[in-house]
Every structure is written in C-alpha cells, then in structure tokens.
Design a protein around this motif. Structure first.
Motif, PDB file in Angstrom:
ATOM      1  N   LEU A 169       0.635  -0.753  -0.377  1.00  0.00           N
ATOM      2  CA  LEU A 169       0.319   0.111  -0.073  1.00  0.00           C
ATOM      3  C   LEU A 169       0.821   1.594  -0.013  1.00  0.00           C
ATOM      4  O   LEU A 169       0.460   2.383  -0.979  1.00  0.00           O
ATOM      5  N   ILE A 170       1.864   0.623   0.473  1.00  0.00           N
ATOM      6  CA  ILE A 170       2.855   2.722   0.890  1.00  0.00           C
ATOM      7  C   ILE A 170       3.695   2.944  -0.423  1.00  0.00           C
ATOM      8  O   ILE A 170       3.818   3.742  -0.749  1.00  0.00           O
ATOM      9  N   THR A 171       4.074   1.948  -1.145  1.00  0.00           N
ATOM     10  CA  THR A 171       4.643   2.405  -2.492  1.00  0.00           C
ATOM     11  C   THR A 171       3.381   2.486  -3.226  1.00  0.00           C
ATOM     12  O   THR A 171       4.436   2.880  -4.305  1.00  0.00           O
ATOM     13  N   ARG A 172       2.696   2.162  -3.441  1.00  0.00           N
ATOM     14  CA  ARG A 172       1.546   2.866  -3.919  1.00  0.00           C
ATOM     15  C   ARG A 172       0.798   4.340  -3.654  1.00  0.00           C
ATOM     16  O   ARG A 172      -0.032   4.444  -4.487  1.00  0.00           O
ATOM     17  N   HIS A 173       1.392   4.007  -2.954  1.00  0.00           N
ATOM     18  CA  HIS A 173       1.082   5.954  -2.015  1.00  0.00           C
ATOM     19  C   HIS A 173      -0.639   6.015  -1.577  1.00  0.00           C
ATOM     20  O   HIS A 173      -1.622   6.809  -2.008  1.00  0.00           O
ATOM     21  N   GLU A 174      -1.125   4.669  -1.256  1.00  0.00           N
ATOM     22  CA  GLU A 174      -2.187   4.114  -1.108  1.00  0.00           C
ATOM     23  C   GLU A 174      -2.339   4.102   0.729  1.00  0.00           C
ATOM     24  O   GLU A 174      -4.552   3.829   0.722  1.00  0.00           O
ATOM     25  N   THR A 175      -1.771   4.255   1.574  1.00  0.00           N
ATOM     26  CA  THR A 175      -1.741   3.884   2.935  1.00  0.00           C
ATOM     27  C   THR A 175      -2.534   5.467   3.206  1.00  0.00           C
ATOM     28  O   THR A 175      -2.892   6.409   3.103  1.00  0.00           O
ATOM     29  N   ASN A 176      -3.264   4.653   4.326  1.00  0.00           N
ATOM     30  CA  ASN A 176      -3.942   5.789   5.607  1.00  0.00           C
ATOM     31  C   ASN A 176      -3.071   5.932   6.560  1.00  0.00           C
ATOM     32  O   ASN A 176      -2.860   4.897   7.163  1.00  0.00           O
ATOM     33  N   GLN A 177      -2.168   7.090   6.068  1.00  0.00           N
ATOM     34  CA  GLN A 177      -1.257   7.644   7.036  1.00  0.00           C
ATOM     35  C   GLN A 177      -1.634   7.065   9.374  1.00  0.00           C
ATOM     36  O   GLN A 177      -0.920   6.454   9.870  1.00  0.00           O
ATOM     37  N   GLN A 178      -2.373   7.255   9.358  1.00  0.00           N
ATOM     38  CA  GLN A 178      -3.105   6.945  10.660  1.00  0.00           C
ATOM     39  C   GLN A 178      -3.454   6.109  10.970  1.00  0.00           C
ATOM     40  O   GLN A 178      -2.923   5.576  11.813  1.00  0.00           O
ATOM     41  N   SER A 179      -4.145   5.201  10.016  1.00  0.00           N
ATOM     42  CA  SER A 179      -4.166   4.077  10.543  1.00  0.00           C
ATOM     43  C   SER A 179      -2.824   2.785  10.609  1.00  0.00           C
ATOM     44  O   SER A 179      -2.955   1.789  11.758  1.00  0.00           O
ATOM     45  N   LEU A 180      -2.043   3.517   9.586  1.00  0.00           N
ATOM     46  CA  LEU A 180      -0.234   2.778   9.589  1.00  0.00           C
ATOM     47  C   LEU A 180       0.123   3.118  11.190  1.00  0.00           C
ATOM     48  O   LEU A 180       1.178   2.867  11.131  1.00  0.00           O
ATOM     49  N   LYS A 181       0.249   4.182  11.261  1.00  0.00           N
ATOM     50  CA  LYS A 181       1.249   4.885  12.702  1.00  0.00           C
ATOM     51  C   LYS A 181       0.084   4.404  14.244  1.00  0.00           C
ATOM     52  O   LYS A 181       0.998   3.762  14.916  1.00  0.00           O
ATOM     53  N   LYS A 182      -1.203   3.518  14.322  1.00  0.00           N
ATOM     54  CA  LYS A 182      -1.885   3.086  15.021  1.00  0.00           C
ATOM     55  C   LYS A 182      -1.098   1.262  14.797  1.00  0.00           C
ATOM     56  O   LYS A 182      -1.080   0.705  15.669  1.00  0.00           O
ATOM     57  N   ASP A 183      -0.414   1.208  13.339  1.00  0.00           N
ATOM     58  CA  ASP A 183      -1.033  -0.659  13.097  1.00  0.00           C
ATOM     59  C   ASP A 183       0.929  -0.880  13.658  1.00  0.00           C
ATOM     60  O   ASP A 183       0.773  -2.125  14.034  1.00  0.00           O
ATOM     61  N   ILE A 184       1.722   0.360  13.222  1.00  0.00           N
ATOM     62  CA  ILE A 184       2.974  -0.398  13.629  1.00  0.00           C
ATOM     63  C   ILE A 184       3.320  -0.333  14.990  1.00  0.00           C
ATOM     64  O   ILE A 184       4.390  -1.075  15.179  1.00  0.00           O
ATOM     65  N   PRO A 185       2.631   0.101  16.323  1.00  0.00           N
ATOM     66  CA  PRO A 185       3.553  -0.334  17.381  1.00  0.00           C
ATOM     67  C   PRO A 185       2.661  -1.832  17.827  1.00  0.00           C
ATOM     68  O   PRO A 185       3.230  -2.031  18.356  1.00  0.00           O
ATOM     69  N   LEU A 186       1.059  -1.177  16.810  1.00  0.00           N
ATOM     70  CA  LEU A 186       0.753  -3.072  17.376  1.00  0.00           C
ATOM     71  C   LEU A 186       1.212  -4.319  16.974  1.00  0.00           C
ATOM     72  O   LEU A 186       1.553  -5.089  17.975  1.00  0.00           O
ATOM     73  N   ILE A 187       1.842  -4.027  15.930  1.00  0.00           N
ATOM     74  CA  ILE A 187       2.751  -5.165  14.574  1.00  0.00           C
ATOM     75  C   ILE A 187       4.011  -5.469  16.121  1.00  0.00           C
ATOM     76  O   ILE A 187       4.331  -7.067  16.164  1.00  0.00           O
ATOM     77  N   ASN A 188       4.386  -3.918  16.300  1.00  0.00           N
ATOM     78  CA  ASN A 188       5.478  -4.058  16.951  1.00  0.00           C
ATOM     79  C   ASN A 188       5.681  -5.169  18.491  1.00  0.00           C
ATOM     80  O   ASN A 188       6.187  -6.159  18.949  1.00  0.00           O
ATOM     81  N   GLU A 189       4.804  -4.652  19.305  1.00  0.00           N
ATOM     82  CA  GLU A 189       3.807  -5.695  20.109  1.00  0.00           C
ATOM     83  C   GLU A 189       3.647  -7.142  19.998  1.00  0.00           C
ATOM     84  O   GLU A 189       5.024  -8.115  20.984  1.00  0.00           O
ATOM     85  N   SER A 190       2.633  -7.740  18.609  1.00  0.00           N
ATOM     86  CA  SER A 190       3.255  -9.236  18.474  1.00  0.00           C
ATOM     87  C   SER A 190       4.393  -9.824  17.651  1.00  0.00           C
ATOM     88  O   SER A 190       4.634 -10.920  18.218  1.00  0.00           O
ATOM     89  N   ILE A 191       5.047  -8.949  17.183  1.00  0.00           N
ATOM     90  CA  ILE A 191       7.059  -8.923  16.627  1.00  0.00           C
ATOM     91  C   ILE A 191       7.649  -9.396  18.767  1.00  0.00           C
ATOM     92  O   ILE A 191       7.276 -10.869  18.460  1.00  0.00           O
ATOM     93  N   ILE A 192       6.970  -8.849  19.380  1.00  0.00           N
ATOM     94  CA  ILE A 192       7.642  -9.246  20.582  1.00  0.00           C
ATOM     95  C   ILE A 192       7.362 -10.518  21.302  1.00  0.00           C
ATOM     96  O   ILE A 192       8.140 -11.524  21.351  1.00  0.00           O
ATOM     97  N   LYS A 193       6.123 -11.055  21.424  1.00  0.00           N
ATOM     98  CA  LYS A 193       4.587 -11.626  21.775  1.00  0.00           C
ATOM     99  C   LYS A 193       5.209 -13.417  20.400  1.00  0.00           C
ATOM    100  O   LYS A 193       5.465 -14.010  21.093  1.00  0.00           O
ATOM    101  N   LEU A 194       5.704 -12.409  19.295  1.00  0.00           N
ATOM    102  CA  LEU A 194       6.117 -14.146  18.351  1.00  0.00           C
ATOM    103  C   LEU A 194       7.235 -14.270  19.128  1.00  0.00           C
ATOM    104  O   LEU A 194       7.964 -15.590  18.922  1.00  0.00           O
ATOM    105  N   ASP A 195       8.541 -13.962  19.368  1.00  0.00           N
ATOM    106  CA  ASP A 195       9.357 -14.158  20.200  1.00  0.00           C
ATOM    107  C   ASP A 195       9.051 -14.865  20.795  1.00  0.00           C
ATOM    108  O   ASP A 195      10.071 -16.144  21.009  1.00  0.00           O
ATOM    109  N   ASN A 196       7.954 -14.645  22.158  1.00  0.00           N
ATOM    110  CA  ASN A 196       8.268 -15.556  23.310  1.00  0.00           C
ATOM    111  C   ASN A 196       7.616 -16.618  22.892  1.00  0.00           C
ATOM    112  O   ASN A 196       8.124 -18.020  23.695  1.00  0.00           O
TER     113      ASN A 196
END
Length: 360
Positions: A169-196
């Motif tokens: 989406l971001i390479t096609r400039h179709e991103t909703n920036q607010q949604s992306l900024k909300k999702d990035i911390p959630l993805i980061n948290e999920s990756i930490i749980k994935l490590d566990n």
C-alpha cells in the motif's frame, strides 16, 4: 471471546485437584484447587520446570510456617515475618514468581488457623497444596498438549502478510497514515509476543534422537523466518519515517523500489507457502533473475542519481536507509529460501512438518 487451551486446562486441573482431595479424604478441597491454578503453564517443559520450583517453594513455605508457629505462635505479626523470610529465601534461590505465590499461600493456610494437633494439620494442608500442583501437571501433560509449531507458523504467516500488505500500500501511495501509525506499535508488540512463542517452542523437549535432530533444523528455519519478518517490518517503519522524502524521489527511482519490493514480497509469500507444502517447486529461474536484476538496477540507479546530481546529498542520505534495508531484506530472503530448500532436500525421512490446518 476466544477460549484457549490454557483456560480449559485450568478448569480441568481444578476439577481433578478437588476430586483427588475428596478421594484422599483431605479437606477443604478448595485449597488444592487454589494451588492448581498456579501450576498451569503454556508448555509441558515449562510445567515440568514449574513443578520442581513449586515443590521447593512449598517445602520452604511449610517448613518456615511450622517452625514459626511452634516457636512463636500464630500472631499476624509472626505470619508476616514468616512470609518475608520465605520471600527472601525464594528470591535467593532465583525461583519464579509463581513459586513465591504458592509458598505464601502455604504459609497463610498453615499458620492462619491454629488448632490442636498442629503438626498433623500442617501436614494435611501441605499435602493439599502438593495435590493441586500435581493435578495441574498431569492435566498439562495429558490434556490438550500445546501445539507451538502450528501456532508459531501461523503467527509468523499472519504478521508477514500484514506487513507485506502495508508495504504494498505504501509503495503505491494508497496508505491511510493514521491507520498505519496506529498499526506499527501493534505489529511491534505482536513480534515481541512472537519471540516469546518461539522460546516456548524451543523449550519443548524431544526424547528421541530423530525428533531432536528434526526439531533442531526447524528451530533454525523458524528463527530465520522471524529475522526475515523483522527485516520487512524495518522496511515498513523506514518508509513511514521517510515518506515525504520517498514521494519526492525521481519517478523512475520510486517505480524501481516498488517493483523490487513487489518481487521480494512475492518471494517471501512463496517461501512461507513452500514450508507447508502449498508450493511444490523452488523459485523459478525467471523469478530469481527478476529479483537479482532488480537489486542491481536499484543500486546502480541509486548511485547514478547522486553522481549525476539528480538529487542532492541530503536527499541521497535519506534514501540510503531505504535502499540498504531493501538489499538486506533480499539477502535474508535468499538465506531463508536456502534453509527451507535444504530442510526438504536432506534428511527427508526425518524432517516432518507438523503444521495443522486452521480450525477457524
């Protein structure tokens, strides 16, 4: 609300503990139920570790409770002092926090209700606590054993799919920036749980040499899957950070970045599908050439833009992290592809993938 295996196992361990206490003639049976709740763990090996620590903690708690009760009595101050001493000893032994909780429950149960025949009373309460711990161990060992390999694969697959979707989406400039900024911390948290989750899978023991060797190879593959996922996530965060600079790059540079990331994300998808047998063949020569040519074209164009003054130094430095992360992502994907192909090409009789189909 989704009810997981651990919730069911907690309920089963309480039921088993209470029935076992009633069968043994130990009352009140809910003391066994209380201790059973502390012993349920997310893996069989973790449960084995926990039960050893909780036996130690329970013995320490019971010994301190009996010693203090006989020597100093049952005054609340004495109980509090006994609790403090038990915590200090358990911390010195570096036991887990659940072991501390169980020891405190043991002390309070034994010292909190003084009566005649105290030693017999203390032994009975100690037995109730131990009964609950063993009930939880048996439930975790027999009922609904954790399937960490399946959970790990689907967690990696789902997170990879989400990150790739955002990259496209971001390479096609179709991103909703607010949604992306909300999702990035959630993805980061999920990756930490994935490590566990990976650590839980790593902790599971195999007692046959054939299974140990296969498990060792799988650990290497899963570790690289996580490394590659992290690299794709770094690209997403980099695009988010330098979004304005990327949008002002020359059109041919933007087009080439988009094209190369399309190749790489397709490559990534293919490797994960290959692991579960949904893709039967290795990356085709045509696809491999596209990936390699894209990498060379991207680096050549990036250098040419600066050499021919198409972008200034500051713009070039902003684009540098984007290009370097794409190249690193490419390298990590190639390494993952090599590991997966090696897994299926050698020791075929030993390497069994135990990924179950989704039930949802």
């Amino acid at each position: 609300m989704k009810l997981g295996a651990r919730i069911f196992k907690t309920g089963l361990s309480i039921v088993l503990a209470m029935y076992a206490a009633a069968w043994a003639g130990l009352e009140p049976s809910f003391f066994a139920a209380i201790s059973a709740t502390f012993a349920i763990q997310p893996s069989i090996y973790k449960t084995y570790q926990t039960i050893l620590e909780q036996i130690q903690a329970n013995v320490i708690g019971a010994a301190i409770a009996i010693l203090f009760a006989i020597t100093f009595g049952h005054d609340p101050v004495i109980i509090g002092t006994a609790v403090i001493l038990a915590i200090v000893i358990i911390l010195k032994l570096k036991l887990e926090s659940s072991a501390i909780s169980l020891a405190l429950v043991t002390i309070i149960i034994i010292m909190g209700n003084p009566q005649e025949g105290f030693l017999f009373f203390a032994f009975e309460r100690f037995s109730l606590i131990m009964l609950g711990v063993f009930a939880a161990f048996i439930v975790n060992l027999i009922f609904l054993p954790p399937k960490h390999e399946t959970k790990l694969y689907y967690k990696i697959s789902d997170l990879t799919e989400e990150v790739i979707r955002w990259i496209r989406l971001i390479t096609r400039h179709e991103t909703n920036q607010q949604s992306l900024k909300k999702d990035i911390p959630l993805i980061n948290e999920s990756i930490i749980k994935l490590d566990n989750l990976y650590l839980l899978y790593k902790e599971e023991r195999n007692y046959f040499l054939k299974n140990k060797l296969s498990k060792g190879r799988k650990l290497v593959v899963f570790k690289q899957m996580i490394v590659t996922l992290n690299k794709s996530f770094v690209i997403l965060k980099t695009f988010d950070r330098y979004e304005n600079e990327i949008q002002h790059m020359p059109d041919r540079m933007q087009k080439l970045i988009k094209q190369q990331l399309d190749y790489l994300t397709d490559y990534h998808d293919r490797i994960l599908l290959r692991y579960v047998g949904k893709v039967n063949i290795h990356l085709t020569e045509e696809m491999a050439e596209e990936v390699d040519e894209g990498r060379e074209s991207l680096t050549d164009l990036f250098m040419d833009l600066y050499d021919h003054k198409a972008i200034d130094r500051e713009e070039w430095l902003h684009i540098l992290p984007v290009v370097s992360h794409i190249i690193e992502y490419n390298e990590q994907l190639e390494h993952l592809d090599t590991l997966v192909e090696s897994f299926f090409s050698y020791h075929k009789s030993d390497n069994n993938v135990d990924i179950e189909k989704r039930t949802e």
